[in-house]
Design a protein around this motif. Structure first.
Motif, PDB file in Angstrom:
ATOM      1  N   CYS A 482       0.864  -1.180   0.000  1.00 20.33           N
ATOM      2  CA  CYS A 482       0.000   0.000   0.000  1.00 20.33           C
ATOM      3  C   CYS A 482       0.903   1.234   0.000  1.00 20.33           C
ATOM      4  CB  CYS A 482      -0.925   0.016   1.218  1.00 20.33           C
ATOM      5  SG  CYS A 482      -0.050   0.303   2.770  1.00 20.33           S
ATOM      6  N   CYS A 483       0.341   2.368  -0.243  1.00 24.14           N
ATOM      7  CA  CYS A 483       1.044   3.649  -0.067  1.00 24.14           C
ATOM      8  C   CYS A 483       2.331   3.718  -0.874  1.00 24.14           C
ATOM      9  CB  CYS A 483       1.381   3.886   1.409  1.00 24.14           C
ATOM     10  SG  CYS A 483       0.162   3.289   2.576  1.00 24.14           S
ATOM     11  N   GLY A 484       2.216   3.875  -2.178  1.00 18.99           N
ATOM     12  CA  GLY A 484       3.392   3.853  -3.030  1.00 18.99           C
ATOM     13  C   GLY A 484       4.067   5.189  -3.216  1.00 18.99           C
ATOM     14  N   VAL A 517       4.761  -7.714   3.553  1.00 18.60           N
ATOM     15  CA  VAL A 517       3.743  -6.674   3.574  1.00 18.60           C
ATOM     16  C   VAL A 517       4.386  -5.350   3.984  1.00 18.60           C
ATOM     17  CG1 VAL A 517       1.930  -8.344   4.162  1.00 18.60           C
ATOM     18  CG2 VAL A 517       3.074  -7.077   5.984  1.00 18.60           C
ATOM     19  N   GLY A 518       3.822  -4.265   3.496  1.00 13.37           N
ATOM     20  CA  GLY A 518       4.342  -2.947   3.833  1.00 13.37           C
ATOM     21  C   GLY A 518       3.999  -1.942   2.750  1.00 13.37           C
ATOM     22  N   SER A 519       4.575  -0.763   2.855  1.00 14.42           N
ATOM     23  CA  SER A 519       4.330   0.253   1.846  1.00 14.42           C
ATOM     24  C   SER A 519       5.253   0.022   0.660  1.00 14.42           C
ATOM     25  CB  SER A 519       4.566   1.652   2.424  1.00 14.42           C
ATOM     26  OG  SER A 519       5.943   1.891   2.608  1.00 14.42           O
ATOM     27  N   ALA A 520       4.765   0.372  -0.518  1.00 19.36           N
ATOM     28  CA  ALA A 520       5.576   0.219  -1.723  1.00 19.36           C
ATOM     29  C   ALA A 520       6.815   1.096  -1.656  1.00 19.36           C
ATOM     30  CB  ALA A 520       4.741   0.574  -2.950  1.00 19.36           C
ATOM     31  N   ALA A 521       6.689   2.273  -1.042  1.00 18.81           N
ATOM     32  CA  ALA A 521       7.827   3.184  -0.951  1.00 18.81           C
ATOM     33  C   ALA A 521       8.953   2.591  -0.121  1.00 18.81           C
ATOM     34  CB  ALA A 521       7.387   4.518  -0.353  1.00 18.81           C
ATOM     35  N   GLU A 522       8.619   1.764   0.881  1.00 18.73           N
ATOM     36  CA  GLU A 522       9.640   1.190   1.740  1.00 18.73           C
ATOM     37  C   GLU A 522      10.177  -0.139   1.207  1.00 18.73           C
ATOM     38  OE1 GLU A 522       7.537   0.999   5.403  1.00 18.73           O
ATOM     39  OE2 GLU A 522       8.048   3.037   6.008  1.00 18.73           O
ATOM     40  N   THR A 527       6.584   5.862  -5.990  1.00 21.88           N
ATOM     41  CA  THR A 527       6.063   6.058  -7.342  1.00 21.88           C
ATOM     42  C   THR A 527       5.003   7.156  -7.328  1.00 21.88           C
ATOM     43  OG1 THR A 527       4.343   4.369  -7.053  1.00 21.88           O
ATOM     44  CG2 THR A 527       6.450   3.655  -7.997  1.00 21.88           C
ATOM     45  N   THR A 528       4.796   7.743  -8.496  1.00 17.68           N
ATOM     46  CA  THR A 528       3.702   8.698  -8.660  1.00 17.68           C
ATOM     47  C   THR A 528       2.762   8.181  -9.737  1.00 17.68           C
ATOM     48  OG1 THR A 528       5.017   9.934 -10.268  1.00 17.68           O
ATOM     49  CG2 THR A 528       5.088  10.694  -7.988  1.00 17.68           C
ATOM     50  N   ASP A 533      -2.652   4.282  -5.062  1.00 20.37           N
ATOM     51  CA  ASP A 533      -2.662   5.566  -4.358  1.00 20.37           C
ATOM     52  C   ASP A 533      -3.859   6.413  -4.771  1.00 20.37           C
ATOM     53  OD1 ASP A 533      -0.437   5.304  -2.732  1.00 20.37           O
ATOM     54  OD2 ASP A 533       0.947   5.947  -4.285  1.00 20.37           O
ATOM     55  N   TRP A 534      -4.159   6.412  -6.083  1.00 18.05           N
ATOM     56  CA  TRP A 534      -5.307   7.174  -6.571  1.00 18.05           C
ATOM     57  C   TRP A 534      -6.604   6.652  -5.960  1.00 18.05           C
ATOM     58  CZ3 TRP A 534      -9.631   5.552  -9.206  1.00 18.05           C
ATOM     59  CH2 TRP A 534     -10.473   6.557  -9.696  1.00 18.05           C
TER      60      TRP A 534
END
Length: 589
Positions: A482-484, A517-522, A527-528, A533-534
């Motif tokens: 989640c949360c990329g 499991v975790g955030s995509a950013a970590e 990513t944008t 995220d949308w």
């Protein structure tokens, strides 16, 4: 014979004749005075392979490098090539005199870059035109696209090797990033370079020895995962004879087996079969058309309102957004099979949830991976000359002529990464997305520039009140994300992780496969413009996840068809957990 067929029959010999003439050695007279060379064919296009005077050819150099590489590299017991640097690299930014990849390539580099640019190529235009006209003519004669497995001019990955790297310093990461920028046609990064994390890189046979030597010089460790990608591609998906397909249609009404990866036509046929046989719980809806005119179909699965007569929480699932990730399409159609054809096993689940499933979110790209380039990722749009139009027709002969007219008067790169095209911090700081139309992560000229992403966003925004979970299926790496966008966690991050961890446990119980499991950013990188995220921030869907399916890199995007059912079963177990917990949240609000 109709006028279109007559035109095609007349054009084929003309194009063949022109192609033969353009391959004449006379065409080489336009080379710079200090350059000699010869024509080579690669990826369906012809290029001049130069050799500067008084310098050995690439082929001769390659033989020498190969001999040297065989002396320097060893093999592990598992049959994998490996190399480790003797010196531990030092993380520093003050080594400005270090040789970069572009300077290391030498004086020939500038010319090779020019001849491999994606601009106009008369040789490639004519050869590819012959192939496309031939395919179109074959399609009219045979009608069934499944009879034509792939083009003769399809991308060939013979001798390409998949290497796994580990960059230990920021400087090494920069070297890899520069390599990714300088050699996009010959060095394809399956995962982005990140410090202290595995990076999978596909290297063409043409640059293999040079690239390996570059890694050694920079102290970048690597292990070979695949020695010949073309062999892996050919062995991934067993062929289905036409007679077998006909037998399946006769016995079960569709061609789906989950023992192989199916073409777009088979997938759409299965959706229509479900709607026809189970009209009481299944509805198939087209929410738009792709750039090339293919239908964007979703499947609604519902047993009606709940016991109180109210709409039930809806679970959205999409797959195939990245064209080469075949396992996502196969898993999603398996989930449909379970929900619909095995619905008696999931009556309680269907009593509390409705489902909207989109098995192929990028149909043009998905079909292209079956016919032209197995590793294609993006859509197939062209924004240099094509207007945005949601009423496109399926590609035909005039579409072929249009494509080559555009090439003649100015080349361009096709496609946009749909998972960088959603209107969520689109283009901010270029995080995880590219402004280069030729890059795999090209974000597009504007948010929702693609008819595929516009169709998805329009439907979700109209129905966001009822959608409680957004799941998008991708591959590979075995993660629930989640949360990329950034490393900043949302306020309900703990709630999301609670759901993801329970889904992870359910997945592991089936086959013992471990997910992270975790955030995509970590776990990956920020990513944008990504769909998850949308869905969370703009559409307001609380439980928004990206599920990265098998495996962790041994096969990567080429997961064998024998792993479809095991992957689908474990994923379905995790998805059911997410659905039940989402429904429970809906009942508490």
């Amino acid at each position: 014979m109709g006028p279109q067929r007559k035109l095609i029959v007349a054009l084929v010999p003309l194009l063949v004749a022109l192609l033969g003439k353009c391959q004449s050695p006379d065409m080489l007279r336009s080379l710079p005075k200090n350059v000699s060379g010869y024509l080579v064919s690669r990826d369906g296009q012809f290029y001049v392979q130069p050799a500067l005077e008084n310098q050995s050819s690439n082929g001769e150099r390659g033989v020498e490098n190969e001999s040297r590489a065989n002396d320097e590299e060893s093999w592990t017991e598992g049959g994998e090539e490996s190399w480790r640097s003797d010196k531990e690299p030092v993380d520093g930014d003050d080594e400005d005199d270090d040789e970069s990849w572009s300077s290391r390539r030498g004086s020939l580099w500038w010319w090779e870059r020019g001849t491999r640019s994606r601009g106009f190529s008369i040789f490639g235009m004519l050869e590819s035109a012959v192939g496309m006209v031939g395919k179109f003519l074959g399609g009219m004669i045979f009608e069934d696209e499944e009879d034509i497995e792939s083009k003769d001019s399809a991308a060939n990955y013979r001798g390409h090797q998949l290497l796994r790297l580990t960059a230990k310093t920021k400087k090494q990461v920069r070297y890899l990033q520069q390599l990714m920028t300088d050699e996009p046609d010959d060095v394809k990064f399956w995962t982005n370079p990140v410090k202290d994390k595995a990076t999978d890189v596909l290297v063409s046979s043409r640059l293999l020895n040079d690239v390996k030597e570059f890694f050694r010089e920079k102290g970048i460790n690597y292990v070979m995962l695949m020695s010949d990608l073309e062999k892996a591609i050919k062995s991934q998906n067993p062929r289905m004879p036409k007679e077998r397909r006909q037998d399946l249609f006769s016995s079960q009404g569709h061609a789906m087996t989950w023992k192989r990866y199916h073409r777009f036509k088979d997938v759409m046929g299965y959706l229509d079969y479900l709607a026809s046989k189970y009209p009481q719980i299944v509805e198939v809806v087209s929410i738009g058309k792709s750039f090339e005119g293919r239908p964007l179909k979703i499947v609604k699965v519902s047993t009606g309102a709940n016991v109180n007569g109210e709409p039930k929480p809806t679970i959205w699932i999409d797959a195939g957004m990245h064209a080469r990730e075949w396992i996502s399409v196969a898993v999603t159609t398996y989930i449909l099979n379970q929900l619909v054809e095995k619905n008696e096993n999931y009556t309680r689940l269907l009593d509390i949830t409705d489902w909207v499933i989109m098995p192929v979110a990028n149909p043009d790209g998905y079909e292209y991976t079956h016919t032209d380039d197995r590793l294609w990722r993006k859509t197939r749009s062209n924004h240099d000359a094509e207007p945005q139009d949601d009423t496109r027709q399926a590609p035909g002969f005039l579409h072929v002529v249009s494509q080559y007219t555009k090439w003649l008067f100015g080349g361009s790169c096709e496609g946009v990464d749909p998972n960088r095209n959603f209107h969520i911090h689109w283009g901010d700081d270029k995080i995880g997305a590219s402004t280069d139309p030729c890059a795999d992560t090209y974000q597009g000229p504007s948010p929702f520039s693609e008819p595929e992403t516009r169709a998805i966003s329009n439907y979700i925004m109209k129905n966001k009140k009822f959608i409680k979970s957004y799941l998008t299926m991708h591959s590979y790496s075995q993660m629930i994300l989640c949360c990329g966008l950034t490393r900043t966690r949302p306020a309900d991050f703990d709630d999301l992780m609670n759901i993801a961890n329970k889904a992870k446990k359910a997945i592991a119980k089936v086959n013992g496969i471990e997910y992270r499991v975790g955030s995509a950013a970590e776990l990956l990188y920020p990513t944008t413009g990504s769909s998850d995220d949308w869905a969370k921030e703009i559409a307001g869907i609380k439980n928004s996840f990206t599920i990265e399916l098998r495996d962790r890199g041994n096969y990567g995007f080429l997961l064998p068809a024998s792993q479809i059912i095991p992957t689908a079963r474990e994923t379905w177990a995790g998805v059911r957990v997410i659905a039940r917990m989402s429904a429970a949240q809906g009942n508490n609000t």
